[in-house]
Design an enzyme around this catalytic site. Structure first.
Site, PDB file in Angstrom:
ATOM      1  CE  LYS A   1      76.551 -49.645   5.137  1.00 31.74           C
ATOM      2  NZ  LYS A   1      76.984 -48.269   4.822  1.00 31.74           N
TER       3      LYS A   1
ATOM      4  NE  ARG B   1      77.598 -41.299   6.751  1.00 27.19           N
ATOM      5  CZ  ARG B   1      77.200 -42.405   6.132  1.00 27.19           C
ATOM      6  NH1 ARG B   1      75.947 -42.830   6.260  1.00 27.19           N
ATOM      7  NH2 ARG B   1      78.021 -43.093   5.367  1.00 27.19           N
TER       8      ARG B   1
ATOM      9  CE1 TYR C   1      47.528 -55.347  22.465  1.00 25.53           C
ATOM     10  CE2 TYR C   1      49.001 -55.806  20.631  1.00 25.53           C
ATOM     11  CZ  TYR C   1      48.563 -56.076  21.923  1.00 25.53           C
ATOM     12  OH  TYR C   1      49.154 -57.067  22.648  1.00 25.53           O
TER      13      TYR C   1
ATOM     14  CG  MET D   1      56.558 -57.824  19.758  1.00 20.27           C
ATOM     15  SD  MET D   1      56.941 -58.164  21.476  1.00 20.27           S
ATOM     16  CE  MET D   1      56.634 -56.569  22.225  1.00 20.27           C
TER      17      MET D   1
HETATM   18  C1  PLP Z   1      76.941 -48.083   3.440  1.00 19.26           C
HETATM   19  C2  PLP Z   1      78.042 -47.480   2.676  1.00 19.26           C
HETATM   20  C3  PLP Z   1      78.296 -47.875   1.354  1.00 19.26           C
HETATM   21  C4  PLP Z   1      77.353 -48.763   0.585  1.00 19.26           C
HETATM   22  O1  PLP Z   1      76.241 -47.993   0.204  1.00 19.26           O
HETATM   23  P1  PLP Z   1      75.031 -48.581  -0.672  1.00 19.26           P
HETATM   24  O2  PLP Z   1      74.153 -47.429  -0.921  1.00 19.26           O
HETATM   25  O3  PLP Z   1      74.379 -49.619   0.180  1.00 19.26           O
HETATM   26  O4  PLP Z   1      75.613 -49.165  -1.891  1.00 19.26           O
HETATM   27  C5  PLP Z   1      79.430 -47.378   0.734  1.00 19.26           C
HETATM   28  N1  PLP Z   1      80.251 -46.505   1.376  1.00 19.26           N
HETATM   29  C6  PLP Z   1      80.019 -46.088   2.632  1.00 19.26           C
HETATM   30  C7  PLP Z   1      80.942 -45.125   3.252  1.00 19.26           C
HETATM   31  C8  PLP Z   1      78.906 -46.541   3.324  1.00 19.26           C
HETATM   32  O5  PLP Z   1      78.651 -46.104   4.559  1.00 19.26           O
END
Ligand code: PLP
Length: 380
Positions: free
Chosen positions: A52, A151, A273, A319
């Site tokens: 992801k 979540r 800055y 930046m």
């Molecule tokens: C992001 C995620 C993972 C991977 O988690 P890591 O800590 O990066 O290994 C696995 N399962 C779900 C549901 C996630 O959101």
């Protein structure tokens, strides 16, 4: 794989190494070795690849192709658009699941790209069932239950409701029942075992299917957490899955920025800055071509490194640039165009994150879009 499909989301325009202000090197060989290490720890249990957020900022297509070459055939993304891109790159064979689920109304787009849904709610389940009916065939889904992170995933009451509905899974091929751990990086914390037991309880109410609970850190909680499929992300990319211990993974990323100019600063000069730094004794400074727009947090108090010498930041991160104190180097040692290191052998992703008050995940996924990106196998 054609050129267009190989481009990551963050690489819409390729910048040459000469033109770039900074260079990001990703060692795909190290990612493959990390995958092998996790697999070895899992024994015969399956190991997916979580890619992801554009492969945690490193290039989803490149990372996924490297994992596929290691035999990984199950991938997780967070958004549908990431899955569509990945399908183009990986072809039709691997399974690709969308962790956030499919947005209402987008089900046919997911079906078209042959994406599996992660079903997080009764509503997502109903929409996927309807999509299966429209498609006239069964559709793959991983059912996510909330075992205690609050979540994503069906709450216990929702699991009970679908368990009581004989039509709930019509047209749906439940390939996994899954859940996610909130505190897997704290191996001694009782929340882990509590979540595991709740996962056990909830999955028994659902159609019989392989189970998946462990992320990277979860793999290191031991065999009871492994089930049928692990879902590592971070550890593949070299982030330490066991923060309290030595990192068992190989580093994957090197980030180097170019010196734009150097100067001598006299006593009393204010730097950057807000002049939050004033020179108290004459020093040599270099300005490098990387700033918070490239993912280096404005609040970061850290250093860049040159030939094992730390070069502390002076004043605020801008930046597009950062001023370094290079007084520890011999005069004129550093010139315009030279590279200093921000992530690499001198400073791990986790150390860089520590200086910025964050975690390695955020450092990687914040990496900017202006770097020249090099993909290598070994020899960073
Ligand atoms: C992001 C995620 C993972 C991977 O988690 P890591 O800590 O990066 O290994 C696995 N399962 C779900 C549901 C996630 O959101």
């Amino acid at each position: 794989m054609n050129d267009a499909s190989k481009k990551s989301l963050s690489e819409k325009v390729a910048v040459s190494e000469t033109a770039a202000g900074a260079i990001l090197t990703v060692d795909l060989g190290a990612i493959r070795e990390n995958y092998r290490r996790l697999k070895a720890r899992l024994g015969g249990v399956g190991c997916a690849g979580v890619v992801k957020a554009d492969g945690y900022g490193l290039g989803g297509p490149q990372v996924a192709a490297a994992l596929a070459a290691e035999g990984c055939d199950i991938f997780f993304v967070a958004h549908l658009v990431e899955g569509v891109l990945l399908r183009q790159v990986l072809g039709s064979r691997p399974a690709i699941y969308v962790l956030n689920g499919i947005q209402p109304g987008a089900e046919s787009e997911a079906v078209e790209a042959e994406l599996g849904a992660v079903i997080n709610s009764v509503g997502q389940l109903a929409a996927w069932r309807a999509a299966a009916q429209r498609a006239g065939r069964t559709l793959k889904a991983a059912i996510q239950v909330d075992s205690g992170m609050s979540r994503l995933g069906m709450a216990a009451a929702e699991v009970e409701a679908v368990a009581a509905d004989p039509q709930a899974f019509d047209g749906i091929d439940v390939t996994f029942v899954m859940s996610h751990l909130a505190r897997a990086d704290e191996p001694k914390h009782p929340a882990n075992e509590q979540q595991r037991l709740e996962f056990e309880r909830l999955r028994r109410m659902l159609p019989k299917a392989p189970a998946s609970l462990a992320n990277s850190s979860g793999i290191f909680l031991g065999q009871p957490f492994h089930y049928d499929l692990a879902r590592p992300g971070a550890a593949l990319y070299g982030i330490n899955p066991m923060p309290a211990e030595e990192n068992p993974m190989l580093p994957v990323v090197r980030l180097q920025a170019k010196v734009i100019q150097t100067r001598s600063l006299d006593r009393g000069a204010g730097v950057g800055y807000g002049h939050i730094f004033h020179v108290t004794e004459p020093l040599a400074a270099a300005t490098i071509s990387l700033g918070y727009a490239d993912g280096w947090h404005r609040r970061a108090a850290s250093a860049a490194w040159f030939e094992n010498v730390p070069l502390p930041f002076l004043g605020r991160v801008s930046m597009d640039s950062i001023v370094l104190n290079i007084s520890a180097l011999p005069p004129d040692r550093l010139k315009a165009g030279d590279l200093v290191e921000l992530i690499g052998p001198s400073q791990t992703v986790d150390q860089a994150a520590g200086h910025a008050g964050t975690i390695g995940y955020e450092i990687l996924t914040s990496l900017g879009h202006r770097f020249h990106r090099r993909y290598v196998t070994g020899a960073m």
